[in-house]
Design a protein around this motif. Structure first.
Motif, mmCIF file in Angstrom:
data_model
loop_
_atom_site.group_PDB
_atom_site.id
_atom_site.type_symbol
_atom_site.label_atom_id
_atom_site.label_comp_id
_atom_site.label_asym_id
_atom_site.label_seq_id
_atom_site.Cartn_x
_atom_site.Cartn_y
_atom_site.Cartn_z
ATOM 1 N N VAL A 385 0.825 -1.201 0.000
ATOM 2 C CA VAL A 385 0.000 0.000 0.000
ATOM 3 C C VAL A 385 0.868 1.263 0.000
ATOM 4 O O VAL A 385 0.640 2.196 -0.783
ATOM 5 C CB VAL A 385 -0.944 0.004 1.226
ATOM 6 N N CYS A 386 1.880 1.299 0.865
ATOM 7 C CA CYS A 386 2.641 2.542 1.065
ATOM 8 C C CYS A 386 3.655 2.814 -0.044
ATOM 9 O O CYS A 386 3.896 3.974 -0.389
ATOM 10 C CB CYS A 386 3.320 2.509 2.439
ATOM 11 N N VAL A 387 4.251 1.764 -0.618
ATOM 12 C CA VAL A 387 5.154 1.982 -1.747
ATOM 13 C C VAL A 387 4.373 2.530 -2.940
ATOM 14 O O VAL A 387 4.854 3.401 -3.672
ATOM 15 C CB VAL A 387 5.903 0.686 -2.109
ATOM 16 N N LYS A 388 3.160 2.042 -3.121
ATOM 17 C CA LYS A 388 2.306 2.576 -4.190
ATOM 18 C C LYS A 388 2.026 4.065 -3.956
ATOM 19 O O LYS A 388 2.027 4.876 -4.905
ATOM 20 C CB LYS A 388 0.990 1.791 -4.241
ATOM 21 N N LYS A 389 1.801 4.462 -2.700
ATOM 22 C CA LYS A 389 1.588 5.873 -2.384
ATOM 23 C C LYS A 389 2.813 6.704 -2.747
ATOM 24 O O LYS A 389 2.696 7.797 -3.308
ATOM 25 C CB LYS A 389 1.272 6.047 -0.894
ATOM 26 N N MET A 390 4.012 6.178 -2.416
ATOM 27 C CA MET A 390 5.238 6.902 -2.725
ATOM 28 C C MET A 390 5.421 7.028 -4.237
ATOM 29 O O MET A 390 5.801 8.090 -4.747
ATOM 30 C CB MET A 390 6.441 6.203 -2.099
ATOM 31 N N ALA A 391 5.148 5.950 -4.962
ATOM 32 C CA ALA A 391 5.261 5.986 -6.422
ATOM 33 C C ALA A 391 4.278 6.983 -7.024
ATOM 34 O O ALA A 391 4.590 7.668 -8.008
ATOM 35 C CB ALA A 391 5.036 4.591 -6.997
ATOM 36 N N ASP A 392 3.098 7.093 -6.428
ATOM 37 C CA ASP A 392 2.102 8.050 -6.921
ATOM 38 C C ASP A 392 2.583 9.490 -6.739
ATOM 39 O O ASP A 392 2.330 10.352 -7.594
ATOM 40 C CB ASP A 392 0.770 7.846 -6.195
ATOM 41 N N VAL A 393 3.265 9.768 -5.615
ATOM 42 C CA VAL A 393 3.812 11.111 -5.407
ATOM 43 C C VAL A 393 4.874 11.416 -6.458
ATOM 44 O O VAL A 393 4.911 12.507 -7.039
ATOM 45 C CB VAL A 393 4.408 11.251 -3.989
ATOM 46 N N LEU A 394 5.756 10.441 -6.717
ATOM 47 C CA LEU A 394 6.781 10.625 -7.744
ATOM 48 C C LEU A 394 6.158 10.886 -9.105
ATOM 49 O O LEU A 394 6.585 11.793 -9.840
ATOM 50 C CB LEU A 394 7.677 9.378 -7.811
ATOM 51 N N ALA A 395 5.145 10.102 -9.445
ATOM 52 C CA ALA A 395 4.491 10.284 -10.750
ATOM 53 C C ALA A 395 3.812 11.642 -10.844
ATOM 54 O O ALA A 395 3.839 12.299 -11.891
ATOM 55 C CB ALA A 395 3.469 9.165 -10.970
ATOM 56 N N ASP A 396 3.238 12.095 -9.734
ATOM 57 C CA ASP A 396 2.560 13.374 -9.723
ATOM 58 C C ASP A 396 3.512 14.527 -9.997
ATOM 59 O O ASP A 396 3.242 15.396 -10.847
ATOM 60 C CB ASP A 396 1.879 13.574 -8.363
ATOM 61 N N ILE A 397 4.671 14.547 -9.299
ATOM 62 C CA ILE A 397 5.587 15.662 -9.523
ATOM 63 C C ILE A 397 6.309 15.533 -10.862
ATOM 64 O O ILE A 397 6.706 16.535 -11.457
ATOM 65 C CB ILE A 397 6.599 15.828 -8.360
ATOM 66 N N ALA A 398 6.478 14.284 -11.336
ATOM 67 C CA ALA A 398 7.076 14.107 -12.674
ATOM 68 C C ALA A 398 6.166 14.694 -13.743
ATOM 69 O O ALA A 398 6.645 15.184 -14.779
ATOM 70 C CB ALA A 398 7.323 12.627 -12.941
ATOM 71 N N ASP A 399 4.866 14.677 -13.469
ATOM 72 C CA ASP A 399 3.884 15.225 -14.415
ATOM 73 C C ASP A 399 3.578 16.696 -14.154
ATOM 74 O O ASP A 399 2.623 17.240 -14.719
ATOM 75 C CB ASP A 399 2.584 14.417 -14.343
ATOM 76 N N GLY A 400 4.355 17.295 -13.258
ATOM 77 C CA GLY A 400 4.165 18.720 -12.990
ATOM 78 C C GLY A 400 3.247 19.022 -11.839
ATOM 79 O O GLY A 400 2.818 20.175 -11.665
ATOM 80 N N GLY A 401 2.951 18.007 -10.991
ATOM 81 C CA GLY A 401 2.028 18.219 -9.871
ATOM 82 C C GLY A 401 2.677 18.827 -8.646
ATOM 83 O O GLY A 401 2.023 19.047 -7.643
ATOM 84 N N GLY A 402 3.967 19.099 -8.705
ATOM 85 C CA GLY A 402 4.640 19.748 -7.576
ATOM 86 C C GLY A 402 5.332 21.006 -8.026
ATOM 87 O O GLY A 402 5.433 21.299 -9.219
ATOM 88 N N SER A 403 5.819 21.779 -7.085
ATOM 89 C CA SER A 403 6.540 23.014 -7.414
ATOM 90 C C SER A 403 7.972 22.696 -7.801
ATOM 91 O O SER A 403 8.653 21.971 -7.094
ATOM 92 C CB SER A 403 6.513 23.971 -6.207
ATOM 93 N N ARG A 404 8.440 23.222 -8.904
ATOM 94 C CA ARG A 404 9.811 22.944 -9.353
ATOM 95 C C ARG A 404 10.733 24.090 -9.049
ATOM 96 O O ARG A 404 11.898 24.033 -9.356
ATOM 97 C CB ARG A 404 9.802 22.644 -10.859
#
Length: 404
Positions: A385-404
């Motif tokens: 469950v938790c590794v999937k959550k971490m991967a989702d955060v990575l995918a989100d910022i890779a797609d521009g979902g975080g501040s760069r």
């Protein structure tokens, strides 16, 4: 997704981050992502990669040699870590085609992040296990040193695309330390659901190794007996429980305050406290499975800048947990809300001893906590469950979902 995974310590040297790193990398690979790992090697206690990661499709790595420096020499250690930040950059630049960078926290993370922002220029997930400098303020360190560390930590938060912490208390601590709330994400600590937990007494290696009798009620603390461990309160609890003939307090582990604790128990003539050395990592489920109650006794303010990483494993082992923490913490609120054990006010030995007596005398409550805890851990705190959550955060910022 291509992940550039950077950590200070390598798998060859014993580190509390190693289990997390192995499970994250293994999980990312199983989710179909590729990973390039940059790590160091110093002590050569273990192989450069754990067996689970050897010859894995999608995984490449660089391992940089570092010197062994005495822990007491803070300046040399700090400079060596800064040097590592510069050494790893040429290898990171070769993987500028990555989609995102996973950066594990360390005291010199500012230098790593600044160089990565300058030379690699990809979104960075900053993974925080302890809010730095955080609780070091309570240790009375030099005010100028603290101010310098605080400034660097604020800059790291600003440079990161996302900051992952372990708990809501840590969210508040990071926000107060200058991290924009929109960057903060919570991925709680987890247990490795590839393993078996709650080991039966007859098959328990810890029981067999030390000849532990089954006819006692074991109140256990297992872990680092260091500055975060509230041994003085535990000593008072032992004194309050000394007239309970079948209650035994087990202390398993090593650390900088263990000798003081052992000497104090000896001076008080407390026969209800038993000490055991630190056990190998693979025996952790066996150790935890022995306790009828497992304790999390923390020093003041620790819960606000960190979180008990052992909690998921204790729940998976089916243990009743009693935590000694500040009751105004979000951790205490979570334990109460989700019925995950009992929280008593920090430093209150009488309340902690009463909680132990209460559970000792209420077998139905113990059975409930054990079963409910296992189910909660499977649903919310497993590696899957938790590794999937971490991967989702990575995918989100890779797609521009975080501040760069």
């Amino acid at each position: 997704m291509k992940v550039l995974y950077i950590t200070m310590d390598g798998f060859d040297t014993a580190s509390p981050n190693n289990q997390m790193a192995e499970q994250l990398i293994d999980g990312f690979l199983k989710l179909g992502h590729s990973v390039h790992l940059i790590q160091s090697e110093r002590k050569h206690e273990y192989d450069k990669l754990p067996k689970t990661l050897v010859d894995r499709e999608g995984l490449t790595s660089n391992t940089l040699p570092r010197k062994i420096i005495d822990k007491s020499n803070f300046v040399k250690r700090y400079l060596d870590e800064v040097k590592y930040a510069f050494q790893m950059i040429p290898y990171a630049r070769k993987h500028r085609n990555c989609d995102v960078i996973f950066l594990q926290s360390c005291p010199t993370v500012f230098f790593q992040e600044a160089l990565l922002k300058l030379f690699v220029r990809k979104p960075i997930l900053y993974n925080v296990y302890d809010v730095w400098p955080g609780q070091t303020k309570s240790l009375n360190i030099n005010k100028l040193v603290y101010a310098g560390m605080d400034l660097l930590s604020r800059l790291v938060y600003r440079m990161s695309s996302a900051v992952v912490v372990l708990s809501e208390d840590m969210v508040e601590a990071c926000a107060k330390a200058g991290c924009p709330r929109e960057k903060l994400r919570v991925v709680p600590p987890w247990y490795d659901d590839r393993r078996e937990y709650d080991i039966e007494w007859e098959n328990n290696r810890f029981v067999e190794k030390f000849g532990i009798p089954r006819d006692k009620f074991y109140v256990q603390f297992a872990g680092s007996i260091g500055l975060q461990f509230n041994w003085r309160t535990m000593l008072e609890v032992a004194k309050l429980l000394r007239e309970e003939p079948d209650v035994v307090i087990q202390i398993v582990g090593d650390g900088c305050v263990k000798e003081q604790f052992v000497e104090a128990v000896r001076e008080q003539g407390l026969s209800n406290v038993e000490f055991y050395p630190l056990q190998p990592v693979d025996m952790v489920p066996d150790v935890y499975s022995v306790g009828d109650i497992c304790l999390i006794p923390l020093r003041r303010e620790v819960i606000y800048t960190g979180t008990p990483s052992k909690m998921p494993i204790l729940l998976a082992c089916g243990k009743a947990i009693v935590s000694s923490v500040e009751k105004d913490s979000l951790y205490a609120a979570m334990v109460d809300r989700d019925d995950l054990g009992i929280c008593v006010e920090i430093d209150n030995a009488e309340e902690l001893a009463s909680a132990i007596k209460e559970l000792h005398g209420d077998s139905s409550r113990l059975v409930h906590l054990r079963g409910h805890g296992r189910a909660y851990a499977r649903k919310n705190l497993s590696r899957t469950v938790c590794v999937k959550k971490m991967a989702d955060v990575l995918a989100d910022i890779a797609d521009g979902g975080g501040s760069r």
